[in-house]
Design a protein around this motif. Sequence first.
Motif, PDB file in Angstrom:
ATOM      1  N   ARG A 127       0.706  -1.106   0.138  1.00 26.80           N
ATOM      2  CA  ARG A 127      -0.092  -0.080  -0.127  1.00 26.80           C
ATOM      3  C   ARG A 127       0.861   1.483   0.069  1.00 26.80           C
ATOM      4  NH1 ARG A 127      -3.242  -1.014   5.197  1.00 26.80           N
ATOM      5  NH2 ARG A 127      -1.128  -1.884   5.899  1.00 26.80           N
ATOM      6  N   VAL A 128       1.814   1.102   0.585  1.00 24.65           N
ATOM      7  CA  VAL A 128       2.946   2.222   0.921  1.00 24.65           C
ATOM      8  C   VAL A 128       3.236   2.527  -0.707  1.00 24.65           C
ATOM      9  CG1 VAL A 128       4.988   3.085   1.831  1.00 24.65           C
ATOM     10  CG2 VAL A 128       3.345   1.771   3.249  1.00 24.65           C
ATOM     11  N   CYS A 129       3.790   1.534  -1.456  1.00 25.27           N
ATOM     12  CA  CYS A 129       4.209   1.694  -2.796  1.00 25.27           C
ATOM     13  C   CYS A 129       3.244   2.425  -3.579  1.00 25.27           C
ATOM     14  CB  CYS A 129       4.378   0.435  -3.357  1.00 25.27           C
ATOM     15  SG  CYS A 129       5.697  -0.709  -2.718  1.00 25.27           S
ATOM     16  N   LEU A 130       1.798   1.801  -3.411  1.00 23.44           N
ATOM     17  CA  LEU A 130       0.780   2.708  -4.234  1.00 23.44           C
ATOM     18  C   LEU A 130       0.778   3.894  -3.843  1.00 23.44           C
ATOM     19  CD1 LEU A 130      -1.789  -0.312  -4.379  1.00 23.44           C
ATOM     20  CD2 LEU A 130       0.162   0.208  -6.171  1.00 23.44           C
ATOM     21  N   HIS A 131       0.869   4.020  -2.369  1.00 27.62           N
ATOM     22  CA  HIS A 131       0.695   5.787  -1.856  1.00 27.62           C
ATOM     23  C   HIS A 131       1.632   6.570  -2.611  1.00 27.62           C
ATOM     24  CE1 HIS A 131      -1.121   8.572   0.721  1.00 27.62           C
ATOM     25  NE2 HIS A 131       0.227   9.008   1.141  1.00 27.62           N
ATOM     26  N   PHE A 132       2.837   5.968  -2.656  1.00 28.77           N
ATOM     27  CA  PHE A 132       3.955   6.865  -3.071  1.00 28.77           C
ATOM     28  C   PHE A 132       4.107   7.433  -4.391  1.00 28.77           C
ATOM     29  CE2 PHE A 132       9.010   6.983  -3.299  1.00 28.77           C
ATOM     30  CZ  PHE A 132       8.897   8.175  -3.575  1.00 28.77           C
ATOM     31  N   ALA A 133       3.606   6.241  -5.172  1.00 31.71           N
ATOM     32  CA  ALA A 133       3.403   6.458  -6.675  1.00 31.71           C
ATOM     33  C   ALA A 133       2.073   7.451  -6.936  1.00 31.71           C
ATOM     34  CB  ALA A 133       2.918   5.219  -7.256  1.00 31.71           C
ATOM     35  N   ALA A 134       1.106   7.297  -6.086  1.00 32.76           N
ATOM     36  CA  ALA A 134      -0.081   8.348  -6.194  1.00 32.76           C
ATOM     37  C   ALA A 134       0.485   9.688  -5.736  1.00 32.76           C
ATOM     38  CB  ALA A 134      -1.285   7.813  -5.490  1.00 32.76           C
ATOM     39  N   SER A 135       1.108   9.913  -4.807  1.00 39.61           N
ATOM     40  CA  SER A 135       1.707  11.128  -4.594  1.00 39.61           C
ATOM     41  C   SER A 135       2.374  11.862  -5.474  1.00 39.61           C
ATOM     42  CB  SER A 135       2.685  11.053  -3.046  1.00 39.61           C
ATOM     43  OG  SER A 135       1.765  10.679  -2.032  1.00 39.61           O
ATOM     44  N   LEU A 136       3.305  10.907  -6.093  1.00 39.73           N
ATOM     45  CA  LEU A 136       4.103  11.442  -7.254  1.00 39.73           C
ATOM     46  C   LEU A 136       3.245  11.865  -8.532  1.00 39.73           C
ATOM     47  CD1 LEU A 136       7.152   9.145  -6.886  1.00 39.73           C
ATOM     48  CD2 LEU A 136       6.993  11.639  -6.390  1.00 39.73           C
ATOM     49  N   LEU A 137       2.302  11.158  -8.606  1.00 38.80           N
ATOM     50  CA  LEU A 137       1.534  11.414  -9.915  1.00 38.80           C
ATOM     51  C   LEU A 137       0.481  12.670  -9.399  1.00 38.80           C
ATOM     52  CD1 LEU A 137      -0.017   7.961 -10.913  1.00 38.80           C
ATOM     53  CD2 LEU A 137       1.363   9.354 -12.028  1.00 38.80           C
ATOM     54  N   GLY A 138       0.166  12.819  -8.098  1.00 36.90           N
ATOM     55  CA  GLY A 138      -0.425  14.053  -7.964  1.00 36.90           C
ATOM     56  C   GLY A 138       0.229  15.071  -8.070  1.00 36.90           C
TER      57      GLY A 138
END
Length: 1276
Positions: free
Chosen positions: A78-89
């Motif tokens: 979940r952290v991986c996904l969250h980190f990727a989502a943060s960067l996309l945002g």
Amino acid sequence: MSNVDIVYEKIHYRHDPRWTGRLGPANGGTMLCVACVIEMMETAEVSSVRKSVVLAGVGGVLKRCPGVLRELLLQDHRVCLHFAASLLGMLHTVEDQATLEQVIQVLVQLLLELKSEQLVQYVLEEVHTQLCEQSSVRGFLPTFIFLGKLVDSVPALPQTLASQHIPLLEQLSAGLLFPDEALKSSVCYIFRGVWGCAVTAQSVPPPLRDRLCALLLQTLSQACSPQLTINCLGFLKQLLKLGEVVSVLMNCHTEQDLAETHCSKDLDQRQDTRVTPKRCSLPLILKKLLLSGDETLQVASAQCMAAILVHSPSQYCPPFIEADIPEFLCERLCSRSEVLLWSVYSCLLLLAEDPAFFSQCHSVYGIESLIRSLKEALRLNSTEVQRQGLLLLTEILERQPVGVRLFPSGPGFVGAAEVVVGGVSSPCLQVATQAAHAASALLRVNHQSSPVQYKELKEAVEAVTARCTELPSPTTAHRRGTRAGTEHSSHSSRAGGFLLQALVCFRAACSLAERCAGDPGLRENAFTAPDRQSEDTLDSFCLYLLHRCDTVCVPTVTRYCERAASASVLQQFFTILSCQFSLLPALMPAFSTKLASSGFFRLALEYKAAFCAGDRNPALNEACSDFLQRLSVSLLSQMDTHPQDCEEMEGVLKRCLPSLCCRLSEWPSLLCEAAGPRVTQYCLLTLLYLAMQHGDRLLPEPSMFSSVVAVLCSVQEQGGSAPPPCVLRAGLYLLSVTQEKSPNLDWAPLNCVIKALSSCPHFSSIYTHHHSLLYFVFRYPELAERFGMRVLELWLTHGTGSEGGDGEEAPDPSKPEQNRNTLVLLSLVEKNPTSVLTLLGIVCTRETQAACSALAVLRSFLLARARCDSAISALLRPRLLQVLQRLAVEDAEGHGAGQGAPSPLPLVLQLLCLVQSGVSAETEMDGTDFKLLYHVSNLVGKLKVSCTELLLPALNYLYCCVGLSPAHCVDRAVSMLLCNTGLMDQLQAVLNLSPSPSSSSSSLLCCARLLLSSLVRLQHTHSAKVHKSIALDLDRTVQLLVLEKRKTDSLLLASFLRLLQTVLDVDLQSPLVTLTAIPSTQRPLQGAESALYPLGSHRAHCLITALYSLLLQKQELLLSGSANCLGSLLGFLSRRSPDTALHVARQPWSRFLVYALLNSGESCLLHPAVLQLLSLLVRFGSKTVLWDPDLEQVFEVVDRRGLKELGESTVQALKQLLTQVLGGISHEGPTLKHRQRAQSLLDSLSSLPASDTQHDRVLRAGELSVCLSDFTVKTG
């Protein structure tokens, strides 16, 4: 920054330590907290600068320490996904460009580091969700840039997008409708990456594909920024790799009536649904780009065109041609960019496949630009560009319609020729090969300007052929396994390719020459002045082609094929050789002879057997057969073959050569096969004959001999039609030249050979002028009896232009060819004396030409022999009598009429002279001799004095008869001649002639005087009856000796001296000679004048003076003749007036004469004439001869030389001198010592054995035979 901890101090204490990692040593490395990084990215309070620093640190960690961040993040997906989502945002929230670039870079690196398909899918879904949530693509530029870089970084991503994220692709395609060109550019970049994978491109649904095509064309047509244009072209190039996509793109028609895109409307509305895309024509778009000033766009445009056309030139060329794109492509040829040139060349090369390219005159429009471009390209370093440009030139030259000329004027063609020459000179063999191909196309007749530039054609052929001489030798077999051998083999292969293309070019040049020869307008340069030689003529071009073929093509190809024979190379080579026979027919005899002498029969036949057996390589078989046929016919036509026979043999060769593909070793079995194909056997015999005649032995000689005999025997045994004359000629020649190394024929095969030869009605049609044939016929008596006379006649008349017709001149033996023929016949006569009868038979029965030639050979035969033996004389004289009886009357009448017609009679008479002058002194005259003497003397009496060519040999024969015959036989001969009043009249007429510079007239006068002197001497000896006397002007004789001796020939003077000597010996009183002289004014004559009448003392003194002068000339005949005449004169004076003789001998000038002669060298001092002169002076008591130093000098020379070295005549003269010295009267008596020395020398001379050496009895001076006995010094 590598040592700065990546943590957020304010909140770091709240984070679980498991999300913190240390890079490097535990007490000195860098600390990284993933939770801090995520929160800093999401916290608005953190400045963009710090975020950028953190992202840079994260990027550094990903680069320097791969795997560390991966271990931290994979603790919780979940952290991986969250980190990727943060960067996309952040891609939507961050405005700083540098920070955005860091975000994109870290995001891409993160996805690559984690290698998680699930994470990638999540990112794509997030992007799709963002696009769906937004009504506009505004602000999605960073996202699209990220996707573009992700597509480039993840190889499997294009396939994932095409198979699982079609909606996302559709959302992306909407970006092409957005007016922001940077965004469009990023979208195009994404699609370029997606379509870069062939499998992915085929997975895209057709509707989306078609929509993208339309949007791309619209975007490209409206693009303003270079970046958008370049990315559009990159996407377009990927699309153009698929044929179905190309079809879609080319079918998107332009719609000028569509509403323009409403870029100014509310951008919050979805533009992909409210605006209809504007479709544009792809050719026009590419044309627009081609016209731009940006070279990169021009290159891309040309590459796209080529990518379209390569799929289906016939389908896609018309739109481009209708858009006049070839014209604008030609305009781009002025560039010096290698990439652009290669692209334009490639595009034009594809367009040239459509006939409309030529029908709309694009080739004519662009040829000049292409030529200029190629000149510049040949100066560049890129060989690929040069090859592509030359390939384009080749295609245009080959496809250009015949009715439309590319080079209507000379300068255009000259430029094209210069390009070809420059290309052939390229160091790269591949470029040179393509240039040679272009040269072949340029040499077509429809490309020739008016007038034809033959000089430039020569230069092109010169360049191509000269490059052939620089080619390396083919690779040998033992080197092919090594690496160096492989490289050399590759280079040799390229060299072989160039050689083949060079031969094709040379063949095209020969074909062009043939076409020009048939077109009067192309034959010569009409603008060349008539009185000025020009190189721009067809004849000079054809001659040049023959020269290059002889000096370059032949040695180069033969050397190449010795190591690596190639069927294609040989095909072109033999075709070129065949072409030469039609270009310059006048020079083909020499050329074909050279080819045959160089072994080209064997060469062509061996290559036919090696490459064409079993119906292989039919083109090579046809070329070899055509060459052998032309070569054979050319050689046969040089052999005086009847045209009908030559045509018949040409038909035989034409039928048999294509099927003749067996090896030479198999030929004997084919020839000896009784039931074998007769026509094939005839063909083999002809080839063997022609090759053998030029030194090329295709088979061993014994095998060849037995094979020919087998063929001729089988023909006779099976019956049927006789072989053609050309075949019989070949068989007879082959038997002749191989007989020496083969056993003699038995009766049965010899009989078959005779029958075969007898089947030909005209022996001349089967005759070959070769000495072996002569020897072969006379080797077998049966053959000689049947064909000997005809063979000799053909041999004698060879090279005279006829076989014995009247009106031809006799052959000149001094000519080299005829001299060789004579030597062969002389050798034949030496080996086979019976052949003399055959020659005499020709003299008796054949026409004038052959008879003259036979007589000339017999004359040469006799001249080459010191003496004519009795056997040869017995053979010759009866036959010559027959000839003389047949010809004498008619030829005498003809010459008497002054017609001067050629006749063998002069040669017959010369032959009689040679026979007579060669007989030994013991040979007695028989009835034949007297008949000959009778006919010749009668002939002389009937001739005119001007007929020198008959009178000279006739009188010479009579002179030899009376001068060389034995004494007991000559009285009858003399009586026969003296009773012939016609002969006497002729002698009188000849003697009345004035000496002339003509050698024949001088010889005739000389011969007449010698004959008269012999008749006078012999008549006095035998007291023969004289029927008619001959008048001799004594004053004229003395005047000639005294005043005209310097202008008179020495032999003529010698004949005067001989006649005068003979008349003085008979005391000027002979019934045969009536001396006339101017009478003295004193009457009556007193004293010495009366005693010396009719000579008189004045004439006697004049003669003495003249004789002394002639003695000083020291010429052999004059020296002997003067000494003899002086002796006769002193004898005459001593008999008539002794005081006058003593007075003359004791004149002071005699001392000068003796001194001059004794001091002229040893050879002169011991000459018999000088010794006789001393004897005469001693005899008459002259004071001019002194013991010391004159006689002492003679003795000393004799002692030095030695008695054995003295000649017979010198010994006799010396003995006479010593006898006179010892017994004569001298004013100074010899001392005892002198007398003893003289007596001792005389005794030594008397003890010498008699010489048994047989000396020559005749001296031949031109056509005149002189009896040496008439000029032997008298010692008695």
